[in-house]
Design a protein around this motif. Sequence first.
Motif, mmCIF file in Angstrom:
data_model
loop_
_atom_site.group_PDB
_atom_site.id
_atom_site.type_symbol
_atom_site.label_atom_id
_atom_site.label_comp_id
_atom_site.label_asym_id
_atom_site.label_seq_id
_atom_site.Cartn_x
_atom_site.Cartn_y
_atom_site.Cartn_z
ATOM 1 N N MET A 1 0.843 -1.168 0.000
ATOM 2 C CA MET A 1 0.000 0.000 0.000
ATOM 3 C C MET A 1 0.888 1.231 0.000
ATOM 4 O O MET A 1 1.886 1.273 0.679
ATOM 5 C CB MET A 1 -0.878 -0.007 1.245
ATOM 6 N N LEU A 2 0.512 2.228 -0.750
ATOM 7 C CA LEU A 2 1.279 3.462 -0.835
ATOM 8 C C LEU A 2 0.565 4.536 -0.049
ATOM 9 O O LEU A 2 -0.592 4.825 -0.292
ATOM 10 C CB LEU A 2 1.413 3.885 -2.297
ATOM 11 N N LEU A 3 1.251 5.091 0.915
ATOM 12 C CA LEU A 3 0.707 6.178 1.713
ATOM 13 C C LEU A 3 1.206 7.463 1.093
ATOM 14 O O LEU A 3 2.393 7.733 1.088
ATOM 15 C CB LEU A 3 1.201 6.057 3.152
ATOM 16 N N SER A 4 0.317 8.236 0.524
ATOM 17 C CA SER A 4 0.716 9.452 -0.166
ATOM 18 C C SER A 4 -0.088 10.618 0.339
ATOM 19 O O SER A 4 -1.297 10.647 0.222
ATOM 20 C CB SER A 4 0.482 9.290 -1.662
ATOM 21 N N VAL A 29 17.061 8.232 -1.836
ATOM 22 C CA VAL A 29 16.177 8.147 -0.683
ATOM 23 C C VAL A 29 16.352 6.775 -0.042
ATOM 24 O O VAL A 29 16.198 5.747 -0.703
ATOM 25 C CB VAL A 29 14.702 8.353 -1.099
ATOM 26 N N VAL A 30 16.691 6.766 1.240
ATOM 27 C CA VAL A 30 16.867 5.525 1.994
ATOM 28 C C VAL A 30 15.687 5.394 2.952
ATOM 29 O O VAL A 30 15.504 6.231 3.836
ATOM 30 C CB VAL A 30 18.199 5.515 2.780
ATOM 31 N N LYS A 31 14.889 4.336 2.763
ATOM 32 C CA LYS A 31 13.716 4.080 3.597
ATOM 33 C C LYS A 31 13.993 2.850 4.454
ATOM 34 O O LYS A 31 14.288 1.777 3.938
ATOM 35 C CB LYS A 31 12.485 3.845 2.727
ATOM 36 N N ARG A 61 5.676 10.421 0.038
ATOM 37 C CA ARG A 61 5.139 9.147 -0.457
ATOM 38 C C ARG A 61 5.909 8.017 0.198
ATOM 39 O O ARG A 61 7.086 7.851 -0.073
ATOM 40 C CB ARG A 61 5.290 9.059 -1.958
ATOM 41 N N PHE A 62 5.212 7.237 1.018
ATOM 42 C CA PHE A 62 5.870 6.146 1.722
ATOM 43 C C PHE A 62 5.044 4.883 1.587
ATOM 44 O O PHE A 62 3.842 4.892 1.757
ATOM 45 C CB PHE A 62 6.042 6.482 3.202
#
Length: 136
Positions: A1-4, A29-31, A61-62
Amino acid sequence: MLLSAAGFVSSPGHADPGDFAAMPGLWKVVKTPVDHGHRGKPVIEWHCVNEGDDPWATFARFSLPALAPCQIGEQHRSSTALAWAVNCSGNPPLHGRGHVDFESAEHYTAGIVLQDRGEILQVEGQRRAACTGPSD
């Protein structure tokens, strides 16, 4: 799921994306997921940011695959930060906060904290170079 943040609620005040203090260019970008205080394996993503890109769509956007569907609530934006409420359905429902904070126009830290779970995601972004073409 994309949390935007951009996908659920429009930016308050309709601020001009060009006023956001992030430099355009190629960003690394390091997540890093966090589970009960333990950092998981970091995931590295690269993407180009163009001048005037919407900061909510570009930097907030995570991906949170282990959670029930989440929606963005109340949002706040300054020239160097984004903050929003997170509400996830499920049993029990989860609530929390997300943030993106720019230390400079070329570096930021971000994360999501959920009530009763603590920090679940750490993010660090660093501008690395100019983008060289439209397919970057």
